[in-house]
Design an enzyme around this catalytic site. Sequence first.
Site, PDB file in Angstrom:
ATOM      1  N   ILE A 158     130.119  24.271  37.937  1.00  0.00           N
ATOM      2  CA  ILE A 158     129.137  23.556  38.779  1.00  0.00           C
ATOM      3  C   ILE A 158     129.599  22.111  39.016  1.00  0.00           C
ATOM      4  CG2 ILE A 158     126.750  22.720  39.008  1.00  0.00           C
ATOM      5  CD1 ILE A 158     125.838  25.129  37.363  1.00  0.00           C
TER       6      ILE A 158
ATOM      7  N   GLY B 128     136.299  23.891  31.410  1.00  0.00           N
ATOM      8  CA  GLY B 128     136.646  23.441  32.766  1.00  0.00           C
ATOM      9  C   GLY B 128     138.141  23.610  32.974  1.00  0.00           C
TER      10      GLY B 128
ATOM     11  N   TYR C 229     121.005  27.249  21.893  1.00  0.00           N
ATOM     12  CA  TYR C 229     121.348  26.617  23.171  1.00  0.00           C
ATOM     13  C   TYR C 229     120.077  26.061  23.817  1.00  0.00           C
ATOM     14  CZ  TYR C 229     123.214  26.190  27.930  1.00  0.00           C
ATOM     15  OH  TYR C 229     123.598  25.723  29.162  1.00  0.00           O
TER      16      TYR C 229
ATOM     17  N   LYS D   2     119.353  22.059  24.296  1.00  0.00           N
ATOM     18  CA  LYS D   2     119.053  21.512  25.620  1.00  0.00           C
ATOM     19  C   LYS D   2     117.649  20.900  25.646  1.00  0.00           C
ATOM     20  CE  LYS D   2     122.620  21.913  28.292  1.00  0.00           C
ATOM     21  NZ  LYS D   2     123.165  20.719  28.988  1.00  0.00           N
TER      22      LYS D   2
END
Length: 336
Positions: free
Chosen positions: A21, A45, A158, A162
Site C-alpha cells: 500500500i 517491502g 495484531y 494496532k
Amino acid sequence: MSGKAAASGRRVLVTGGAGYIGSHIVDRLVERGDEVTVLDDFSTGSERNLSQHAGEARLRTVRGDVLDAEIVDRLVSSHPLVFHLAAAVGVRHIVERPLESVLTNVRGTENVLASAHRAGARVLLASTSEIYGRSEAVPFREEGDRVLGPTWVHRWSYSTAKAIDEHLAFAYAERGLRVSVVRYFNSYGPRIDERGYGSVIARFAGQALAGVPITVHGDGRQTRSFTFVSDTVRGTILAAERDEAVGGVFNIGSAREVSIGELAQRIRDGLRSASPIELVPYESYYPKGFQDTRRRLPDVARAREVLGFEATVPLEEGLERTLAWCREHYGSTATR
Ligand code: UDP
C-alpha cells in the site's frame, strides 16, 4: 508517470513506503509533485515496488527501521506530513512471528507519534479492520465494540497492537497532535506480495498460476470486503489531509461483501486456470487453535460524510487488473 506535475512544495514522509500500500501512496504523492521520503527496512517491502521512480529527484529512500528512534526523529522533524504505514502485517506473518510483530507495531508507532508530536507534524496512522476482531456487529462501525479471542491466540495480538497504536494516537491528539487513523479492509491490487502476506488474493492467484489446488479454508463462506488499492490510497490521502479528519478514525473499504469460496472461483476463472478448488481445514495453514473472522464488512457512512470518500472500483475490474499484474510478475512456483 513522475516529473509531470509542478513541484508542490510539500515534504512528505512515508514509513513503509516500499510496501504494497505504501508504494502506491508514494506513486500518487510523487505524481502530484510532492517531495517524498520513504523509510523502509525492506523486510516485507521491496525495492521493486519503487523501481518505477528510479532516478526521480522527488523521491528519497532511506533504509531503516521505525524501531530506530533516532532515524525516525530526524526524518519526522523535517517532514510536516507523515504517512505511517510501516508495520508487521498479514495474519500469517503475525502468527509465525508474534514477538517481533507486537514490538514493531507498538514501539515503531510510539516512535513516530512521539517525534511528530515534538515536531508538530501531521500524521496519518494506518490501522486495520482486524481491530474489530470477530465482532458480529456487521457492518463494522468505527465506534463499534471490539471482540477478540484469548491472548494466547497470536492472531489477536495484531488487533491489540494496532489498537494500542490507535490509543496512543488519540492520547497524543489530546496533547495537540494532529493525527487521523484509517482502518483498511482487505486491500488488493498490483504488487500484492507473492508470498501471500496479508492477502488471500495473492495466495489464490499464485496457486491458480502454478496449477496447484486453490486452498479455501473451512467452508469458504467466511466473507471479506476486498478494496482495490486505488480506492485505499484515495481514502488514505483524504484522511491525511482533510481538516475535518483530524482526530478521527475511518473505515476505508468497499461496501461489497464477498465469500472466500466465490473469490476462489473468480480467480480461477479470471486466470483461466485448471486448478481445482479444495476446501481445507484452517489447521493446514495456520497453527492449531487459529480463530478466523467470519464476516468483515465496513460501515462506510463516516468516510463518506467526513472525507467524501467511497470505494468505487468494482471487484470485477479490480481483480482483472490485479490478476493481469500477477500473471506478469509471479513465478510459476508461486506460494502454495
Ligand atoms: N484464506 C483461505 N485460503 C488461503 C489463505 C487465506 O481460505 O490459502 C482465507 C483466510 O482463512 C480468511 C480469508 O481467506 O478467512 C482472508 O485471509 P487473508 O489472509 O487475506 O486476511 P484476513 O482478512 O484474514 O486478515
